[in-house]
Structures are given as structure tokens and as C-alpha cells.
Design an enzyme around this catalytic site. Structure first.
Site, PDB file in Angstrom:
ATOM      1  N   GLU A 127      -9.520   2.907  -5.476  1.00 52.68           N
ATOM      2  CA  GLU A 127      -9.242   4.281  -5.052  1.00 52.68           C
ATOM      3  C   GLU A 127      -8.170   5.012  -5.856  1.00 52.68           C
ATOM      4  OE1 GLU A 127     -10.645   4.455  -0.482  1.00 52.68           O
ATOM      5  OE2 GLU A 127      -8.633   3.670  -0.755  1.00 52.68           O
ATOM      6  N   ASP A 175       0.869  -1.182   0.000  1.00 55.74           N
ATOM      7  CA  ASP A 175       0.000   0.000   0.000  1.00 55.74           C
ATOM      8  C   ASP A 175       0.903   1.227   0.000  1.00 55.74           C
ATOM      9  OD1 ASP A 175      -2.282   1.795   0.479  1.00 55.74           O
ATOM     10  OD2 ASP A 175      -3.349  -0.040   0.971  1.00 55.74           O
ATOM     11  N   HIS A 191      -2.455   3.559  -4.666  1.00 53.51           N
ATOM     12  CA  HIS A 191      -1.860   3.119  -3.386  1.00 53.51           C
ATOM     13  C   HIS A 191      -0.392   2.721  -3.532  1.00 53.51           C
ATOM     14  CE1 HIS A 191      -5.488   3.160  -0.839  1.00 53.51           C
ATOM     15  NE2 HIS A 191      -6.150   2.823  -1.930  1.00 53.51           N
TER      16      HIS A 191
HETATM   17  C1  ACM Z   1     -10.672  -0.277   0.017  1.00 54.26           C
HETATM   18  O1  ACM Z   1     -11.195  -0.234   1.124  1.00 54.26           O
HETATM   19  N1  ACM Z   1     -10.044   0.769  -0.468  1.00 54.26           N
HETATM   20  C2  ACM Z   1     -10.701  -1.489  -0.784  1.00 54.26           C
END
Ligand code: ACM
Length: 639
Positions: free
Chosen positions: A448, A313, A383
């Protein structure tokens, strides 16, 4: 432990600005006057307006890292304190974990020293009593089973055997018993063993029988006064039958009278869903190998069969890749003088942590022996702040810095679909991953990506022209993910990802399984588009969400308040139209670790909601019963 000579207290006043205002007070408990220093704290409630800070100077922020200076000339004598205020917040604080998670000082010498912090106080309100999240419950049948079996017609005995021992077992069956003995001993270290390979006069014999007509995960137990028979067809079903026996006997022993062992009757059991998952985010916080294995043990105890391992991440890339050693050197170390700054509870000391390929093999083998499949996730293209700091060649050098921000506040954090090296990098990463992980699926994240990502990248603009991509960021994302899917297909693997994989054109739905996390409706939309779906909605299955509305409850709240009763009652299949039910492959708990600074927070939030999801994954809807669940779940092992 080293003594800490500074403490930061923090409180939040809801009326101090559009999103309220923090008041911070730094106490100097050392015997030297502080001057010419800087203060850093990490907080998920971010400052977005530098001008809205009082009696301090806002110096810089990166995601939840915040650095402040005192007013010019300020010094803080021993025993004295400095108070400053911070408004201009990007959202309101809602819970005690929304303030400073950690802090440190950079002294005038350049040395970094730790500062202790407390949970955030709410100004103008007194604490409410802790909510009752779990009733005492009620038992119709006194059996300590979790998840509850699909069919049970058994009579409780007045007494229970001292131990169960195999009779006429094959070597595979003996080995399966041995695995469950070890599992039970790891989870309940000081309790007596449930099985013994040697016969015991006060014990009860256990015989095995095979029935190819049963599903591989199904089993049947037949109880009699002198023996128990376990019928199964595959290794998983055999293990689940043995686990059921272990739960029954362990419960009867540790809570004698409340729980009992059957003297006659049957249990005929099989799971409701094929995908019974639990995810763990090891990027925001690092979990040592022993903790990961213990979590997998707990999954096996509750008959969950997928461990979704979120290995990368923004905060760190934890998976050793031999071709790119920088990923687990530069890409994991967060510290005051490191390229990755402290975040989410980090302080003056640099912290790292990653899984070597030997660690991975060890964990995958541990899980495999318990019939748990490890599905690894590298989260791309979003991410990737840590990846891009470790491997700066993956960026478009002409892209303006800070041209977009992720929802977590990271600038320019997505792998660029127009950089050729991105694909060379991923090919090598997948080459190593498929050697390490035998899973059918590789999870590639896909969540995201900030709308607007790459639009200030000249290389991305050129690619859009060349490829006729007219739908901006998500068109580029779809272009990128299609290439990723092809890489996985070429390696004989299927693609799994978060629900946003479908954006901007998505990828081919065949052999693609997406996890609906944003809300339950998204899962139905994905199924309509032809994707296989696993339901992980934040509103029910994100175990970092707060469990009650009180300010002093720890956890996140963007998806609402998620009491265990709600997690238990939630029905993934609820709104799925009949004709799409076959697309629903299962359910999954997600353990995001931003708030899990310690085992205390982990256990408080993960339990009992994890066993609640395990029951939803296994037990037929008609047999779900919150009161029965509540009566049994206090026996649950914890991390
Ligand atoms: C997430 O909670 N961004 C998968």
C-alpha cells in the site's frame, strides 16, 4: 473506572449525501454548562469535504482523527444536547463499527475529558436478527479433533482413561509431555490434566516410538485398550501427536457422549502445507505480552506453525530498537497533545505500549517451545507515519507536506528511498532484529505505498534521474526493496512481504516469499513471476472482515462479507495451475486490529474463522467437511 459525563450518539442516513450523512448528538450529562469546547472523534469513515458539515465547524483531520467545533456562541446546558451533521464522507458506512469509535472533548480550559460513544445506528431501518453463522453440524466419527487428521481409522471406546501417562519415555519425551500439559492447562484452566507423568491405575500408558521415515511434522498414533503408542521422527511431530491426544481426551471429558476416546485403530497424520500461519497487527491496537502468548498457545493447539507479528504501522512502532529509542517513545504514544494523535478508539487519555527486547525474547522462546516460528514484520516503505514522526530526519525536508495520502488517509507516510539515512536506519534495525528473531524470513511489508508517493520530493526526483528510474513511485519502491533484500541476504535471512513487493520491477524472486492478500488471482500471478506464495486473501482469510451483511455486524467490508462457512470452504490451491502448485507454500489468517477495540470484538470475529483456516492449512482437501467442523469448533479456546 472514572465516571463519564458526556455521551456521543451517532447514526448514519444513507440518503444524506453522495455517501450518506452522519448525525451526531453530544449529551452533556455533567452539572456544568459546556461552552468554548472542541469535540474529537475517531472514525474509519472519513470526512473529505469540510464544507459538508452542518451546525458545526470542521477543524482538522488526520487519518481517522476528526476535530469539530460547535457553532459560534453555542453552549450546552446540563441535560441538554448539541446535534450536528457530517456529510462529505469518503465512502458509505456499511456496518455498526463504521461510525465514531471513540470521542473526547477539549474544554475551554484545555483539559481533555472522555466522551462515551455507542455503535453506529442505521437510520430508516430496524435491526435484523443476528445471522446464524454456525450450524449445529454433524459427526460421523465422535472425535474432537481440529484440524481433522490426514488419516483416521479408529474405533471410539465406551469409556475413556482418566489420564495418559508415559511409560519408558526419554527425558525429551517427558519434557514434550510437560509442555503439552502446560499448554492444555493454560487454554482450559479449570479442566483436568490430560497427561500425568506418574502412572495412574485408571489411566492408560503412553509409549513412544521413533521412525526416521516420517516427516518432522508427521506422527502416528496406535490405540489399544491398555496403551497408546505415539510414533514420530521430530519434535514438532511428537508435539502434534500429543496435542491430538489432548484434544481427544479433553473433548471426551468435557462433552461426554458426543465425543469419545479411541479404543483401537490408528491416526496417521501430517500437514497439508508447510506454512500454516496467523498474523497479528499489534500497531493499530496494542496486545500485552500475555495476550500474544495466549494467541500463540491457540495457534499451537490448532497445529499452526507461523506467528507473523505485524509490529509496526502508521499508528505505532512497537518494537524496541536500542539504537533509536524514539521509536518506542514518540513513536507509540497516541494522545490529544502528543505528536501522534488519537486514532481507532483512543480518547482523552494517551495510550502507548511496546515490546521491550526482553519481552520479544520471552515471546520468541514461548513460541519456539511450541514449535511456532515468530516471523517479525516491520512494514516498509509505506505505513510509516509513526516512524517519520519519531525520526523526522528520515524525511526530505523539501518535500511538500500532504503531497500524497495513503489509502488509510495518512499524509506523506512512506520512508523515502532517496534519503541516505533511511538505509543507515534500516541496517541498524535489522542488526537488532536478527539478534532477536531466529526466523528464516523477515517480513518487510511492502504494501500500500500510495501511487504518487515521493514524486514531490526533490531528493527522490534527483535519485530517479541518477538511477534512470522512469516508472515513478513503484520504480523507486523496487529500487528501495532491492536494497532491503540485500541487507537481509547479508544477514543470512530471506525476504517475505505483501504482494505489492512485486510492483515496479519487484525484487529477485529467489528466497522471496510473498503473501497474496488483495485477491486470490494475485497469488497465481506472483507464482508465475517465480515468487514463493502464501495465500492470505482478504476475501477469505482476513479475520477483521464482517461475517454477514447486516448493518449491525461489526467489522470491515472492503473485501466483502466473509462468513465462517466461506472461510472454511475457500481453497487456496483452487485455481493454481498444476505446474505452479509447488510455489504455493501455505496459507495464513490475518488479524488486522483496527476494529478490535476489545476482547469481545476480537473473539467474535477471530473465532471460528481461525480454526477454519487451521483446518485448511492441515487437512487434505478431500477430508474437509464443514458440518464436522461446525460440530467440533465450539470447543475452541478463545483469547
Ligand atoms: C494489507 O492488508 N495491506 C497487507
Amino acid at each position: 473506572m472514572k465516571p463519564v459525563y458526556y455521551r456521543l450518539e451517532n447514526s448514519w442516513n444513507p440518503n444524506g449525501g453522495p455517501n450518506g450523512e452522519f448525525t451526531f448528538t453530544l449529551f452533556n450529562l455533567s452539572d456544568e454548562t459546556l461552552s468554548g469546547f472542541k469535540l474529537v472523534y475517531t472514525s474509519l469513515t472519513r470526512v473529505i469535504d469540510a464544507a459538508a458539515c452542518g451546525n458545526s465547524t470542521f477543524l482538522r483531520r488526520n487519518a481517522n482523527f476528526h476535530e469539530f467545533g460547535p457553532p459560534a456562541g453555542l453552549s450546552v446546558a446540563p441535560g441538554e444536547s448539541w446535534t450536528f451533521t457530517v456529510a462529505g464522507l469518503h465512502r458509505k458506512a456499511q456496518h455498526c463499527t463504521d461510525g465514531a469509535k471513540s470521542a473526547y472533548l477539549t474544554l475551554s480550559s484545555g483539559k481533555h475529558v472522555p466522551v462515551a460513544v455507542s455503535d453506529l445506528l442505521l437510520e430508516g431501518a430496524t435491526s435484523e436478527p443476528p445471522p446464524v453463522l454456525l450450524p449445529e453440524g454433524r459427526l460421523d466419527l465422535p472425535f474432537a479433533l481440529q484440524p481433522w487428521p490426514a488419516e483416521i481409522d479408529a474405533k471410539p471406546g465406551d469409556d475413556f482413561p482418566v489420564v495418559l501417562y508415559p511409560q519408558g519415555a526419554s527425558s525429551e519425551e517427558l519434557s514434550s509431555i510437560s509442555t503439552v500439559i502446560s499448554l492444555t492447562r493454560r487454554l482450559f484452566e479449570s479442566d483436568h490434566s490430560v497427561f500425568n507423568l506418574v502412572p495412574s491405575p485408571q489411566g492408560r500408558a503412553l509409549t513412544f516410538s521413533k521412525d526416521a521415515a516420517l516427516d518432522a511434522e508427521a506422527y502416528k498414533l496406535t490405540f489399544a485398550a491398555d496403551r497408546v503408542t505415539l510414533t514420530y521422527s521430530g519434535a514438532a511431530g511428537r508435539q502434534y501427536g500429543l496435542t491430538t491426544l489432548a484434544q481427544l481426551l479433553n473433548g471426551a471429558r468435557v462433552t461426554k457422549g458426543k465425543f469419545r476416546f479411541p479404543i483401537s485403530g490408528t491416526i496417521s497424520d501430517k500437514p497439508r502445507y508447510g506454512w500454516r500461519g496467523c498474523h497479528l497487527d499489534v500497531s493499530r491496537q496494542f496486545y500485552p505480552v500475555a495476550d500474544v502468548k495466549r494467541l500463540i498457545d491457540i495457534l499451537a493447539w490448532f497445529k499452526l506453525n507461523i506467528f507473523h507479528w505485524h509490529l509496526t504501522d502508521d499508528e505505532a512502532w512497537r518494537l524496541e530498537i536500542k539504537a533509536y529509542s524514539q521509536l518506542t517513545t514518540t513513536g507509540v504514544l497516541r494522545g490529544p497533545d502528543e505528536p501522534l494523535l488519537p486514532q481507532l478508539g483512543n480518547g482523552a487519555e494517551p495510550v502507548g505500549g511496546f515490546y521491550s527486547q526482553d519481552d520479544i525474547r520471552d515471546i520468541v522462546a514461548h513460541a519456539g517451545a511450541l514449535n511456532v516460528e515468530v516471523v517479525p514484520e516491520i512494514d516498509i516503505p509505506g505505513h510509516n507515519a509513526a516512524t517519520l514522526i519519531a525520526l523526522p530526519d528520515l524525511t526530505d525536508g523539501q518535500e511538500a507536506p500532504d503531497s500524497y495520502h495513503s489509502v488509510q488517509g495518512y499524509p506523506n507516510n512512506a520512508l523515502n528511498p532517496a534519503v541516505a539515512l533511511t538505509y543507515e536506519f534500516l541496517e541498524k534495525v535489522f542488526d537488532e532484529m536478527v539478534e532477536l528473531f531466529p526466523s528464516a524470513y523477515i517480513h518487510i511489508g511492502g504494501d500500500e505505498v500510495a501511487n504518487g508517493s515521493w514524486l514531490a520530493s526533490p531528493m527522490a526526483k534527483k535519485l530517479m534521474e541518477e538511477e534512470g528510474i522512469t516508472n515513478g513511485t513503484f520504480g523507486l519502491q523496487s529500487y528501495f526493496l532491492k536494497k532491503v533484500k540485500a541487507m537481509l541476504t547479508a544477514r543470512g535471512r530471506k525476504l517475505s512481504g505483501w504482494n505489492e513487493v512485486s510492483h515496479g520491477g519487484g525484487v529477485a524472486s529467489e528466497d522471496t516469499l510473498l503473501m497474496a492478500w488483495e485477491n486470490p488471482q494475485v497469488g497465481i500471478e506472483l507464482a508465475k513471476e517465480g515468487y514463493d506464495v502464501v495465500m492470505t486473501p482478504g476475501q477469505a482469510y482476513y479475520l477483521d472482515m464482517v461475517q454477514a451483511t447486516a448493518f449491525q455486524e461489526p467489522g470491515a467490508s472492503w473485501a466483502g462479507t466473509v462468513p465462517p462457512a466461506h472461510t472454511y470452504a475457500y481453497e487456496a490451491a483452487g485455481e493454481f495451475p498444476e505446474e505452479l502448485q509447488h510455489k504455493l507454500k501455505g496459507v495464513q489468517a490475518c488479524i488486522w486490529s483496527e476494529h478490535f477495540l476489545s476482547r469481545g470484538y476480537f473473539n467474535r470475529l477471530v473465532f471460528p474463522r481461525l480454526p477454519a483456516i487451521a483446518e485448511a492449512a492441515w487437512t487434505p482437501k478431500a477430508l474437509k467437511d464443514w458440518d464436522r467442523f461446525a460440530a467440533i469448533v465450539p470447543l475452541s479456546p478463545k483469547l
